[in-house]
Design a protein around this motif. Structure first.
Motif, short mmCIF file in Angstrom:
data_model
loop_
_atom_site.label_atom_id
_atom_site.label_comp_id
_atom_site.label_asym_id
_atom_site.label_seq_id
_atom_site.Cartn_x
_atom_site.Cartn_y
_atom_site.Cartn_z
N CYS A 264 0.80 -1.08 0.07
CA CYS A 264 0.03 0.06 -0.13
C CYS A 264 0.73 1.02 -0.03
N ASP A 265 1.90 1.22 0.71
CA ASP A 265 2.84 2.52 0.39
C ASP A 265 3.49 2.82 -0.93
N SER A 266 3.92 1.49 -1.48
CA SER A 266 4.13 1.94 -2.70
C SER A 266 3.30 2.18 -3.60
N ILE A 267 1.76 1.74 -3.44
CA ILE A 267 0.94 2.47 -4.19
C ILE A 267 0.49 3.79 -4.09
N ALA A 268 0.63 4.16 -2.84
CA ALA A 268 0.59 5.61 -2.32
C ALA A 268 1.45 6.62 -3.10
N ASP A 269 2.71 5.86 -2.97
CA ASP A 269 3.84 6.65 -3.44
C ASP A 269 3.63 7.12 -5.04
N SER A 270 2.98 6.34 -5.50
CA SER A 270 2.87 6.77 -7.25
C SER A 270 1.98 8.09 -7.22
N TYR A 271 1.26 8.53 -6.12
CA TYR A 271 0.66 9.78 -6.16
C TYR A 271 1.62 10.88 -5.34
N PRO A 272 1.48 12.33 -5.64
CA PRO A 272 2.09 13.14 -4.92
C PRO A 272 1.89 13.35 -3.45
N VAL A 273 2.96 13.56 -2.62
CA VAL A 273 2.39 13.60 -1.08
C VAL A 273 1.39 14.57 -0.81
N PRO B 84 -3.51 13.49 -0.97
CA PRO B 84 -3.85 12.57 -0.10
C PRO B 84 -5.08 12.14 -0.67
N SER B 85 -6.02 12.74 -1.33
CA SER B 85 -7.28 12.06 -1.66
C SER B 85 -7.00 10.95 -2.97
N ASP B 86 -6.00 11.19 -3.79
CA ASP B 86 -5.80 10.25 -4.86
C ASP B 86 -5.02 8.83 -4.09
N ARG B 87 -4.35 9.51 -3.21
CA ARG B 87 -3.30 8.35 -2.54
C ARG B 87 -4.36 7.29 -1.70
N SER B 88 -5.40 7.88 -1.13
CA SER B 88 -6.18 7.28 -0.15
C SER B 88 -7.17 6.30 -1.15
N GLN B 89 -7.63 6.92 -2.38
CA GLN B 89 -8.47 6.14 -3.36
C GLN B 89 -7.68 5.09 -3.77
N SER C 237 1.41 -3.41 12.64
CA SER C 237 2.33 -2.30 13.42
C SER C 237 2.66 -0.76 12.57
N ASN C 238 3.02 -0.02 13.18
CA ASN C 238 3.31 1.31 12.64
C ASN C 238 2.13 1.92 11.77
N SER C 239 1.18 1.60 12.49
CA SER C 239 -0.36 2.14 11.65
C SER C 239 -0.34 3.55 11.52
N SER C 240 0.29 4.39 12.48
CA SER C 240 -0.05 5.88 12.38
C SER C 240 1.02 6.34 11.19
N GLU C 241 2.26 5.70 10.74
CA GLU C 241 3.01 6.01 9.82
C GLU C 241 2.21 5.68 8.43
N HIS C 242 1.57 4.58 8.46
CA HIS C 242 1.16 3.97 7.29
C HIS C 242 -0.16 4.80 6.88
N ALA C 243 -1.02 5.22 7.84
CA ALA C 243 -2.06 5.81 7.77
C ALA C 243 -1.90 7.41 7.04
N LYS C 244 -0.69 7.99 7.74
CA LYS C 244 -0.28 9.32 7.06
C LYS C 244 0.16 9.09 5.76
N LYS C 245 0.88 8.24 5.33
CA LYS C 245 1.41 7.96 4.15
C LYS C 245 0.30 7.67 2.98
N TRP C 246 -0.80 7.02 3.62
CA TRP C 246 -2.06 6.59 2.55
C TRP C 246 -3.06 7.87 2.65
N GLY C 247 -2.87 9.03 3.30
CA GLY C 247 -3.88 9.87 3.37
C GLY C 247 -5.13 9.45 4.33
N MET C 248 -4.84 8.51 5.13
CA MET C 248 -5.89 8.25 5.87
C MET C 248 -5.69 8.17 7.27
#
Length: 264
Positions: free
Chosen positions: A76-85, A88-93, A232-243
């Motif tokens: 999911c991190d890799s998928i999110a990184d396909s979009y600009p930081v 967050p809307s496109d990252r989360s979608q 684990s590390n849900s807060s870090e992932h959640a921020k990266k995913w825009g969630m």
């Protein structure tokens, strides 16, 4: 202002959900009623007569291999990184789409509950959650699909239904709060109900989530089941995913986790 207050109230609901996910699913040391095998499917359309009736069974066709959500998160991190930081809307979608496809595909297994009123063929009620429809049951007037008692499974836990419990109470008192909770979580995630009043299947409110919670609501502490895997590390992932609302979610329900518990 109303929209802001509404969103805050939904976040509060999700926070309560996260706490329940972490604390309410403690595994039991009891092995009563557990049965199954890792490689041979079982068909038991009328329940287990030695248990007595009415009885309740929670079943899964998953192998005893809990999902490694840390690997899921890395994808999911890799998928999110396909979009600009700053998008967050496109990252989360994109992440939501991936999670729904993977978790809702059925490839990871399925969980369902059967209440057998007697040994008579067809005298049962089935409960579960499906992607695209939410709550499914042969007692659900909103949707005709359900998991029949003839469905093959690998593991199950079957016990006598508690004396203070029946299908009317299950359907009128225990299931509606779960449907409402999943709908509210769906709103937070931006996932609408497929069928009005039928709850919402999401990456976190799945068949395992629904059946695990329902089973634990029906049965006493010594017959509770464990159906979650750590995240684990849900807060870090959640921020990266825009969630950001997933920051406190430290575990995910999944069929493999239940199968592993039932295999012990």
């Amino acid at each position: 202002m109303r929209k802001i207050l509404y969103f805050i109230s939904l976040l509060s609901i999700f926070s309560v959900f996260c706490v329940l996910t972490q604390t309410a699913f403690a595994s039991s040391s009891s092995s009563s009623g557990k049965s199954g095998t890792s490689d041979k499917f079982i068909v038991q359309p009328n329940g287990e007569q030695s248990v007595g009736y009415p009885q309740i069974s929670i079943r899964t066709n998953a192998k005893a291999n809990p999902i490694d959500f840390n690997k899921f998160a890395a994808t999911c991190d890799s998928i999110a990184d396909s979009y600009p930081v700053n998008d967050p809307s496109d990252r989360s979608q994109a992440v939501k789409k991936y999670l729904l496809e993977q978790i809702g595909s059925g490839d990871l297994g399925h969980v369902w509950i059967i209440v057998f009123n007697s040994a008579r063929p067809g005298d049962y009620v089935s409960y579960s959650y499906w992607k695209g429809s939410g709550y499914v049951s042969n007692h659900n007037k909103n949707y005709s699909g359900y998991d029949p008692s003839e469905r093959e499974f690998l593991y199950q836990k079957d016990i006598k239904l508690p004396q203070n419990m029946n299908t009317t109470k299950i359907e009128n008192e225990l299931i509606p709060p779960l449907l409402k909770q999943s709908t509210n979580i769906g709103k937070i995630l931006g996932i609408p109900e497929d069928i009005t009043g039928n709850g919402t299947f999401t990456p976190v409110t799945t068949c395992s989530w629904f059946c695990g919670n329902l089973w634990n609501s029906i049965n006493k502490l010594d017959n509770q089941v464990d159906f979650t895997s750590p995240f684990s590390n849900s807060s870090e992932h959640a921020k990266k995913w825009g969630m950001p609302f997933l920051a406190d979610l430290n575990s995910f329900a999944n069929p493999g986790a239940l199968a592993k518990y039932l295999s012990k």
